[in-house]
Scaffold this active site. Structure first.
Site, PDB file in Angstrom:
ATOM      1  N   TYR A 199       0.819  -1.059  -0.139  1.00 35.65           N
ATOM      2  CA  TYR A 199       0.014  -0.075   0.427  1.00 35.65           C
ATOM      3  C   TYR A 199       0.827   1.478   0.152  1.00 35.65           C
ATOM      4  O   TYR A 199       1.394   0.953   0.738  1.00 35.65           O
ATOM      5  CB  TYR A 199      -0.736  -0.332   1.563  1.00 35.65           C
TER       6      TYR A 199
ATOM      7  N   ASP B 139       9.332   2.871  -0.224  1.00 34.87           N
ATOM      8  CA  ASP B 139       8.380   3.292   0.898  1.00 34.87           C
ATOM      9  C   ASP B 139       8.596   3.394   2.209  1.00 34.87           C
ATOM     10  O   ASP B 139       7.727   1.879   2.752  1.00 34.87           O
ATOM     11  CB  ASP B 139       6.856   3.114  -0.032  1.00 34.87           C
TER      12      ASP B 139
ATOM     13  N   LYS C  65       4.113   9.237   9.217  1.00 37.93           N
ATOM     14  CA  LYS C  65       3.592   8.066  10.403  1.00 37.93           C
ATOM     15  C   LYS C  65       5.028   8.428  11.741  1.00 37.93           C
ATOM     16  O   LYS C  65       4.837   9.738  11.718  1.00 37.93           O
ATOM     17  CB  LYS C  65       3.909   6.570  10.170  1.00 37.93           C
TER      18      LYS C  65
HETATM   19  C1  LIG Z   1       0.550   4.600   6.317  1.00 36.96           C
HETATM   20  C2  LIG Z   1       0.841   4.172   4.298  1.00 36.96           C
HETATM   21  C3  LIG Z   1       0.960   5.336   3.602  1.00 36.96           C
HETATM   22  C4  LIG Z   1       0.050   6.291   3.623  1.00 36.96           C
HETATM   23  O1  LIG Z   1      -0.006   7.379   4.909  1.00 36.96           O
HETATM   24  P1  LIG Z   1      -1.176   7.434   4.841  1.00 36.96           P
HETATM   25  O2  LIG Z   1      -0.373   9.091   5.767  1.00 36.96           O
HETATM   26  O3  LIG Z   1      -1.975   7.315   5.261  1.00 36.96           O
HETATM   27  O4  LIG Z   1      -1.493   8.897   3.573  1.00 36.96           O
HETATM   28  C5  LIG Z   1       1.779   5.618   2.852  1.00 36.96           C
HETATM   29  N1  LIG Z   1       2.497   4.279   2.494  1.00 36.96           N
HETATM   30  C6  LIG Z   1       2.922   2.629   3.322  1.00 36.96           C
HETATM   31  C7  LIG Z   1       3.754   2.164   3.385  1.00 36.96           C
HETATM   32  C8  LIG Z   1       1.767   2.815   4.964  1.00 36.96           C
HETATM   33  O5  LIG Z   1       1.865   2.066   5.697  1.00 36.96           O
END
Ligand SMILES: *Cc1c(COP(=O)(O)O)cnc(C)c1O
Length: 430
Positions: A144, A239, A267
């Protein structure tokens, strides 16, 4: 456990908020039951609007690596508020933040702050496309990267190499530029690259995946992607929105010793405030406006309140490297405890684990990719989730999530979690 106030609020919320929640997984649809409305949090505990206390294994989906509401972060936010909270002009703290991140995260020479992980990832692929002049991207099933159109793509059938939209509102035009490969399958990626010679701008992945449940990269997978990208002039994007500052100060890059070209962050970087960032090699980042031709902007980007929270968090992590050893040892105790409970009960569930992240998959199959993860018994997981909640343990409300714990998990709390785990498993077997 009485949750009447949460039930009432959820009913009221549904009148004006879509589905009653501002992010879908919060609605508990995958596990059944009503979502809890939270009043406050401190340390390892969440408190709902009915005054129930829960030991917490999500920690705001990652940011609260030191537990909730640490005094020094709250004080940093309060102090920054005295100077007001948004100027739309540069501030000193943005430089401090950028320099600190560059000193902690490998391969980050230049950086741009944004407001979410989604923004970080959609900007990073735009930069990769601008830099290479190529259109297509490769992502992995089960990874994701936020909710931008280009990422909401499912793998096409075996016969086609392009993806298909995985959400209404995503066009086929967008889908055809996103190719989807199987995680941990280097050969599949090589085949995609060969079938699309000189058309791939970037490969983006969670280098340790947390969004299909926790899945670790097999030995050689990250190294293989690195070599493939070097050979074909493809930008490698890690990511690390979830893993950054969590698995090590320098995230997966540091822990596994493989460097990306661009890194996306989120995060923990905002300590619970809405912050994201993307950064990497100077040569690539210099393509971003105002230096280069790739446009990306943000009214509230680098917001001083959010920066003050993030800076306090990252400074703490940098000055206290021992917290990663602590998190590793908490993880060992928790996961070894669960494994011996499973053995005792004659259960063969798969547990994937690294540092302060883990997932118990309700399957006896080894989980190395999304197809493996989907062999899990999600109905059984729902029962387990509800059993744990009724014993005061708050888990992520889906089988396909990693759990995250904080430094606040003492031996006593670990004992409570393990006790609830065993009782819950016994309950749902009957
Ligand atoms: C949470 C997450 C996102 C998205 O971040 P948001 O702040 O919710 O837009 C993207 N990549 C990874 C790996 C994530 O865990």
């Amino acid at each position: 456990m009485n949750t009447e106030n949460s039930k009432k609020l959820f009913a009221q919320a549904q009148n004006t908020i879509v589905g009653g929640v501002n992010s879908p997984v919060r609605a508990f649809r995958a596990v059944g039951g009503n979502p809890l409305f939270i009043q406050k949090a401190k340390g390892a505990y969440l408190y709902d609007v009915d005054d129930n206390a829960y030991i917490e294994l999500i920690n705001s989906w990652g940011p609260m690596i030191l537990g909730h509401n640490p005094d020094f972060i709250r004080e940093a936010i309060a102090k920054s508020l005295e100077n007001s909270w948004s100027f739309g002009a540069p501030t000193h703290i943005e430089i401090q933040m950028a320099e600190l991140i560059a000193s902690m995260v490998p391969a980050v020479e230049k950086i741009r702050m944004v407001n979410s992980g989604t923004e970080a990832c959609l900007s990073a692929i735009r930069v990769a496309r601008g830099y290479t002049g190529k259109s297509k991207i490769i992502k992995f099933a089960g990874c994701y990267h936020g909710h931008a159109d280009a990422f909401l793509i499912a793998a096409g059938s075996g016969a086609v190499t392009f993806g298909t939209p995985d959400s209404a509102g995503v066009t086929q035009g967008v889908a055809q530029d996103t190719l989807v490969a199987e995680y941990n399958n280097l050969e599949a990626v090589e085949n995609l690259v060969n079938a699309n010679k000189n058309q791939i701008a970037c490969i983006i992945l969670e280098p340790v995946a947390g969004n299909m449940g926790l899945v670790l990269p097999k030995k050689g997978f990250l190294e293989g992607l690195r070599a493939l990208c070097d050979k074909d002039g493809i930008v490698l994007i890690f990511d690390e929105v979830m893993t950054g500052f969590r698995l090590a100060q320098g995230g997966v890059q540091e822990r596994f010793g493989v460097k990306a070209d661009l890194i996306t962050m989120g995060k923990i970087i905002g300590a619970g405030m809405p912050v994201g960032a993307y950064g990497g090699k100077k040569e690539i980042m210099d393509c971003v406006a105002p230096l280069g031709k790739v446009y990306q902007a943000g009214t509230l980007s680098g917001n001083p309140t959010a920066m003050s929270a993030g800076l306090a968090m990252l400074q703490y992590l940098k000055n206290n490297p021992s917290i990663y050893t602590l998190l590793d040892s908490i993880g060992e105790k928790l996961v070894n405890g669960m494994k011996s409970i499973h053995q005792k009960l004659g259960l063969n569930y798969t547990i994937n684990h690294i540092g302060s992240m883990y997932t118990v998959f309700f399957t006896d199959k080894k989980v190395d990719n999304f197809i493996d993860a989907q062999t899990s018994d999600t109905a059984l997981f729902g029962q387990y989730f509800r059993a744990m909640l009724s014993k005061g343990i708050y888990l992520a409300p889906s089988q396909y999530e990693s759990l995250f714990f904080s430094t606040c998990l003492t031996d006593e709390l670990i004992g409570k979690i393990l006790f609830a785990h065993e009782e819950s498993l016994k309950e749902i077997r009957n």
